[in-house]
Design a protein around this motif. Structure first.
Motif, PDB file in Angstrom:
ATOM      1  N   TYR A 168       0.739  -1.363   0.022  1.00 20.16           N
ATOM      2  CA  TYR A 168      -0.080  -0.017  -0.140  1.00 20.16           C
ATOM      3  C   TYR A 168       0.990   1.396  -0.049  1.00 20.16           C
ATOM      4  O   TYR A 168       0.347   2.389  -0.705  1.00 20.16           O
ATOM      5  CB  TYR A 168      -0.914   0.151   1.079  1.00 20.16           C
ATOM      6  N   PHE A 169       1.935   1.139   0.597  1.00 22.67           N
ATOM      7  CA  PHE A 169       2.937   2.424   0.464  1.00 22.67           C
ATOM      8  C   PHE A 169       3.507   2.598  -0.722  1.00 22.67           C
ATOM      9  O   PHE A 169       3.607   3.863  -1.279  1.00 22.67           O
ATOM     10  CB  PHE A 169       4.237   1.865   1.563  1.00 22.67           C
ATOM     11  N   CYS A 170       3.661   1.584  -1.709  1.00 20.60           N
ATOM     12  CA  CYS A 170       4.167   1.654  -3.050  1.00 20.60           C
ATOM     13  C   CYS A 170       3.145   2.235  -3.738  1.00 20.60           C
ATOM     14  O   CYS A 170       3.298   3.183  -4.464  1.00 20.60           O
ATOM     15  CB  CYS A 170       4.525   0.324  -3.628  1.00 20.60           C
ATOM     16  N   SER A 171       2.004   1.882  -3.664  1.00 20.54           N
ATOM     17  CA  SER A 171       0.713   2.300  -4.304  1.00 20.54           C
ATOM     18  C   SER A 171       0.404   3.740  -3.974  1.00 20.54           C
ATOM     19  O   SER A 171      -0.027   4.553  -4.895  1.00 20.54           O
ATOM     20  CB  SER A 171      -0.655   1.451  -4.171  1.00 20.54           C
ATOM     21  N   ASN A 172       0.673   4.203  -2.898  1.00 19.64           N
ATOM     22  CA  ASN A 172       0.489   5.599  -2.636  1.00 19.64           C
ATOM     23  C   ASN A 172       1.589   6.456  -3.203  1.00 19.64           C
ATOM     24  O   ASN A 172       1.254   7.599  -3.525  1.00 19.64           O
ATOM     25  CB  ASN A 172       0.625   5.746  -0.877  1.00 19.64           C
ATOM     26  N   VAL A 173       2.757   6.026  -3.176  1.00 13.03           N
ATOM     27  CA  VAL A 173       3.924   6.691  -3.831  1.00 13.03           C
ATOM     28  C   VAL A 173       3.656   7.006  -5.183  1.00 13.03           C
ATOM     29  O   VAL A 173       3.833   7.779  -5.786  1.00 13.03           O
ATOM     30  CB  VAL A 173       5.342   5.999  -3.397  1.00 13.03           C
ATOM     31  N   LEU A 174       3.200   5.761  -5.866  1.00  9.05           N
ATOM     32  CA  LEU A 174       2.865   5.646  -7.529  1.00  9.05           C
ATOM     33  C   LEU A 174       1.393   6.423  -7.720  1.00  9.05           C
ATOM     34  O   LEU A 174       1.150   6.592  -8.825  1.00  9.05           O
ATOM     35  CB  LEU A 174       2.938   4.435  -7.902  1.00  9.05           C
ATOM     36  N   ASP A 175       0.573   6.665  -6.594  1.00  5.93           N
ATOM     37  CA  ASP A 175      -0.655   7.408  -6.983  1.00  5.93           C
ATOM     38  C   ASP A 175      -1.559   6.075  -7.666  1.00  5.93           C
ATOM     39  O   ASP A 175      -2.155   6.468  -8.675  1.00  5.93           O
ATOM     40  CB  ASP A 175      -0.758   8.563  -7.511  1.00  5.93           C
ATOM     41  N   GLU A 176      -1.359   4.782  -7.478  1.00  7.91           N
ATOM     42  CA  GLU A 176      -1.956   3.786  -8.292  1.00  7.91           C
ATOM     43  C   GLU A 176      -2.871   3.154  -7.119  1.00  7.91           C
ATOM     44  O   GLU A 176      -2.493   2.970  -6.048  1.00  7.91           O
ATOM     45  CB  GLU A 176      -1.068   3.053  -9.007  1.00  7.91           C
ATOM     46  N   GLN A 177      -3.557   2.033  -7.660  1.00  4.54           N
ATOM     47  CA  GLN A 177      -4.348   0.849  -6.868  1.00  4.54           C
ATOM     48  C   GLN A 177      -2.922  -0.176  -6.520  1.00  4.54           C
ATOM     49  O   GLN A 177      -2.404  -0.425  -7.240  1.00  4.54           O
ATOM     50  CB  GLN A 177      -5.190   0.424  -7.664  1.00  4.54           C
ATOM     51  N   PRO A 178      -3.336  -0.985  -5.216  1.00  6.85           N
ATOM     52  CA  PRO A 178      -2.280  -1.597  -4.909  1.00  6.85           C
ATOM     53  C   PRO A 178      -2.255  -2.867  -5.792  1.00  6.85           C
ATOM     54  O   PRO A 178      -3.394  -3.174  -6.413  1.00  6.85           O
ATOM     55  CB  PRO A 178      -2.920  -2.119  -3.481  1.00  6.85           C
ATOM     56  N   ASP A 179      -1.144  -3.513  -6.032  1.00 11.34           N
ATOM     57  CA  ASP A 179      -0.922  -4.602  -6.858  1.00 11.34           C
ATOM     58  C   ASP A 179      -1.623  -5.688  -6.651  1.00 11.34           C
ATOM     59  O   ASP A 179      -1.290  -6.395  -5.447  1.00 11.34           O
ATOM     60  CB  ASP A 179       0.479  -4.832  -7.084  1.00 11.34           C
ATOM     61  N   PRO A 180      -2.902  -6.165  -7.278  1.00 12.18           N
ATOM     62  CA  PRO A 180      -3.374  -7.197  -6.860  1.00 12.18           C
ATOM     63  C   PRO A 180      -2.828  -8.695  -6.696  1.00 12.18           C
ATOM     64  O   PRO A 180      -3.018  -9.451  -5.984  1.00 12.18           O
ATOM     65  CB  PRO A 180      -4.654  -7.508  -8.056  1.00 12.18           C
ATOM     66  N   THR A 181      -1.702  -8.986  -7.699  1.00 15.95           N
ATOM     67  CA  THR A 181      -1.000  -9.940  -7.636  1.00 15.95           C
ATOM     68  C   THR A 181      -0.234 -10.267  -6.182  1.00 15.95           C
ATOM     69  O   THR A 181      -0.002 -11.336  -5.796  1.00 15.95           O
ATOM     70  CB  THR A 181       0.136 -10.003  -8.853  1.00 15.95           C
ATOM     71  N   MET A 182       0.478  -8.941  -5.854  1.00 19.06           N
ATOM     72  CA  MET A 182       1.137  -9.091  -4.376  1.00 19.06           C
ATOM     73  C   MET A 182       0.314  -9.192  -3.254  1.00 19.06           C
ATOM     74  O   MET A 182       0.622  -9.990  -2.443  1.00 19.06           O
ATOM     75  CB  MET A 182       1.863  -7.880  -4.360  1.00 19.06           C
ATOM     76  N   LEU A 183      -0.936  -8.618  -3.416  1.00 19.51           N
ATOM     77  CA  LEU A 183      -1.837  -8.609  -2.355  1.00 19.51           C
ATOM     78  C   LEU A 183      -2.464 -10.322  -2.174  1.00 19.51           C
ATOM     79  O   LEU A 183      -2.462 -10.909  -1.184  1.00 19.51           O
ATOM     80  CB  LEU A 183      -2.978  -7.797  -2.620  1.00 19.51           C
ATOM     81  N   LYS A 184      -2.600 -10.954  -3.321  1.00 20.22           N
ATOM     82  CA  LYS A 184      -2.872 -12.347  -3.480  1.00 20.22           C
ATOM     83  C   LYS A 184      -1.771 -12.965  -2.830  1.00 20.22           C
ATOM     84  O   LYS A 184      -2.209 -14.182  -2.189  1.00 20.22           O
ATOM     85  CB  LYS A 184      -3.427 -12.666  -4.964  1.00 20.22           C
ATOM     86  N   GLU A 185      -0.624 -12.911  -3.104  1.00 16.96           N
ATOM     87  CA  GLU A 185       0.200 -13.572  -2.592  1.00 16.96           C
ATOM     88  C   GLU A 185       0.502 -13.543  -1.066  1.00 16.96           C
ATOM     89  O   GLU A 185       0.591 -14.762  -0.559  1.00 16.96           O
ATOM     90  CB  GLU A 185       1.877 -13.260  -3.256  1.00 16.96           C
ATOM     91  N   VAL A 186       0.436 -12.604  -0.590  1.00 19.36           N
ATOM     92  CA  VAL A 186       0.180 -12.302   1.075  1.00 19.36           C
ATOM     93  C   VAL A 186      -0.850 -12.990   1.541  1.00 19.36           C
ATOM     94  O   VAL A 186      -0.858 -13.824   2.534  1.00 19.36           O
ATOM     95  CB  VAL A 186       0.323 -11.005   1.167  1.00 19.36           C
ATOM     96  N   ASP A 187      -2.078 -12.902   0.742  1.00 18.50           N
ATOM     97  CA  ASP A 187      -3.447 -13.394   1.277  1.00 18.50           C
ATOM     98  C   ASP A 187      -3.150 -14.945   1.437  1.00 18.50           C
ATOM     99  O   ASP A 187      -3.489 -15.792   2.502  1.00 18.50           O
ATOM    100  CB  ASP A 187      -4.676 -13.050   0.556  1.00 18.50           C
ATOM    101  N   GLU A 188      -2.614 -15.468   0.252  1.00 18.00           N
ATOM    102  CA  GLU A 188      -2.309 -16.903   0.220  1.00 18.00           C
ATOM    103  C   GLU A 188      -1.482 -17.479   1.322  1.00 18.00           C
ATOM    104  O   GLU A 188      -1.684 -18.572   1.854  1.00 18.00           O
ATOM    105  CB  GLU A 188      -1.934 -17.327  -1.178  1.00 18.00           C
ATOM    106  N   ASP A 189      -0.395 -16.842   1.636  1.00 15.94           N
ATOM    107  CA  ASP A 189       0.352 -17.124   2.638  1.00 15.94           C
ATOM    108  C   ASP A 189      -0.139 -17.101   3.977  1.00 15.94           C
ATOM    109  O   ASP A 189       0.024 -18.094   4.784  1.00 15.94           O
ATOM    110  CB  ASP A 189       1.689 -16.057   2.763  1.00 15.94           C
ATOM    111  N   GLU A 190      -1.013 -16.203   4.109  1.00 20.24           N
ATOM    112  CA  GLU A 190      -1.961 -16.029   5.758  1.00 20.24           C
ATOM    113  C   GLU A 190      -2.821 -17.351   5.612  1.00 20.24           C
ATOM    114  O   GLU A 190      -2.878 -17.917   6.645  1.00 20.24           O
ATOM    115  CB  GLU A 190      -2.454 -14.656   5.653  1.00 20.24           C
ATOM    116  N   GLU A 191      -3.393 -17.580   4.419  1.00 21.77           N
ATOM    117  CA  GLU A 191      -4.564 -18.648   4.333  1.00 21.77           C
ATOM    118  C   GLU A 191      -3.695 -19.877   4.745  1.00 21.77           C
ATOM    119  O   GLU A 191      -4.150 -20.965   5.388  1.00 21.77           O
ATOM    120  CB  GLU A 191      -5.071 -18.893   3.071  1.00 21.77           C
TER     121      GLU A 191
END
Length: 354
Positions: A305-328
């Motif tokens: 989310y920090f990177c997306s804020n710096v870039l003024d873009e939406q958070p990368d869904p692929t990276m978020l999915k990777e973290v969510d899969e690890d948590e699951e």
């Protein structure tokens, strides 16, 4: 995977940079990576701790609470065995460490809102054995939607604010520009998904953010010199606004972040073809990755989310999915362990009947 601020090549489109609107950062608090709770004490440990002389017991618990608090505030790495031995004093032969730590944490949580946690399990599996004894004081105080608590504690000192900003930049570069395929170091990657960034690549990227930061890491001789005389660049409050006087001492900060477990450092094989000449005599280069303290206090999702804020873009869904899969995956493993713990006593009862 998004590029972070700057592309890999040295060509920059100044017109595009000028035309891109600058946006103010918004407060964004994402849950850090899941850490491990303290080991629960056995009933025998609790009884043994309670059997101590009341005055001695109170002194031990007060000393341990203070040691954890002071070390946590100072950012020191907390070694479970050492802090317990220090608090126990003449009673250090007593095996009551888990009972002590759980009671001390309860005090700190009730009074200050702090908890004492262990290294995330997935990271601990591939870290050197010294990390198995590591403890961290974590601020669990709930924040409001505007991040008032975070702003108050992180904006108190200019130097501290700059350090945290530099740390976020380094973590972002490591996560977004690092390689997760490197498995040749002592730490074996500190987890399958950990991304390592070589020091040459890191300094090059930091130099693009601030041209006063050296574009190359110091030599071995330079490292020794930087540790004794304050580095090649340093923060100087008396200096002019901007320029070298306000440039962080990256050499010294990297050493500090490694010492505080915010970063991991290892010697790995150069992951990029054509850059083998940057390796040392052993054919390896120094690389950095997110450390256990950063995972517990900041977390991969916050970096995204920090990177997306710096870039003024939406958070990368692929990276978020990777973290969510690890948590699951971690949740599933925990559920399996709980089932196994429930089954074991039943097996024991069946055997005793025979």
């Amino acid at each position: 995977m998004p590029s972070f601020i700057l592309a890999d090549d040295d060509v920059q489109d100044d017109k595009a940079a000028i035309s891109h609107p600058l946006s103010q950062f918004e407060f964004c608090s994402q849950a850090p990576d899941r850490s491990q709770f303290l080991d629960l004490p056995r009933e025998s440990e609790k009884r043994k701790l309670d059997s101590l002389n009341p005055a001695a017991r109170n002194r031990i618990m007060t000393d341990l609470s203070r040691i954890l608090l002071f070390k946590g505030f100072n950012g020191d790495a907390i070694d479970k065995t050492k802090v317990c031995a220090e608090a126990l004093g003449e009673f250090k032969g007593e095996r009551v460490q888990n009972a002590m730590l759980n009671e001390a944490e309860a005090r700190l949580r009730d009074v200050f809102g702090f908890s004492v946690k262990k290294v995330p399990e997935k990271m601990e599996e591939d870290l050197p054995t010294r990390f198995k004894n590591r403890l961290y004081l974590i601020n669990d105080v709930a924040d409001d939607a505007d991040g008032t608590h975070s702003l108050n504690i992180h904006s108190a000192h200019v130097d501290s604010t700059v350090e945290k900003g530099v740390l976020m930049m380094i973590l972002a570069f490591a996560f977004c520009k690092g390689s997760s395929q490197v498995r040749s170091g002592i730490m074996k990657g500190a987890g399958k998904k950990t991304r390592w960034i070589t020091e040459h690549h890191l300094y090059s990227l930091m130099h693009r953010v601030d041209e006063n930061i050296p574009s190359e890491p110091p030599s071995v001789e330079g490292k020794k010199r930087s540790r004794t005389v304050g580095g090649r660049r340093s923060l100087d409050a008396s200096g002019p606004e901007g320029g070298v006087g306000q440039t962080p001492d990256i050499d010294t900060l990297l050493e500090r972040f490694v010492a505080l477990d915010y970063l991991l450092r290892d010697k790995i094989e150069e992951p990029e073809a054509g850059r083998e000449s940057l390796a040392g005599e052993d054919g390896k280069v120094t690389a950095y990755a997110m450390g256990p303290r950063a995972a517990m206090e900041v977390g991969r999702k916050q970096i995204i989310y920090f990177c997306s804020n710096v870039l003024d873009e939406q958070p990368d869904p692929t990276m978020l999915k990777e973290v969510d899969e690890d948590e699951e995956e971690e949740e599933e493993e925990e559920e399996e362990e709980e089932v196994e713990e429930e089954v074991e006593p039943k097996k024991g009862r069946k055997k005793s009947r025979k």
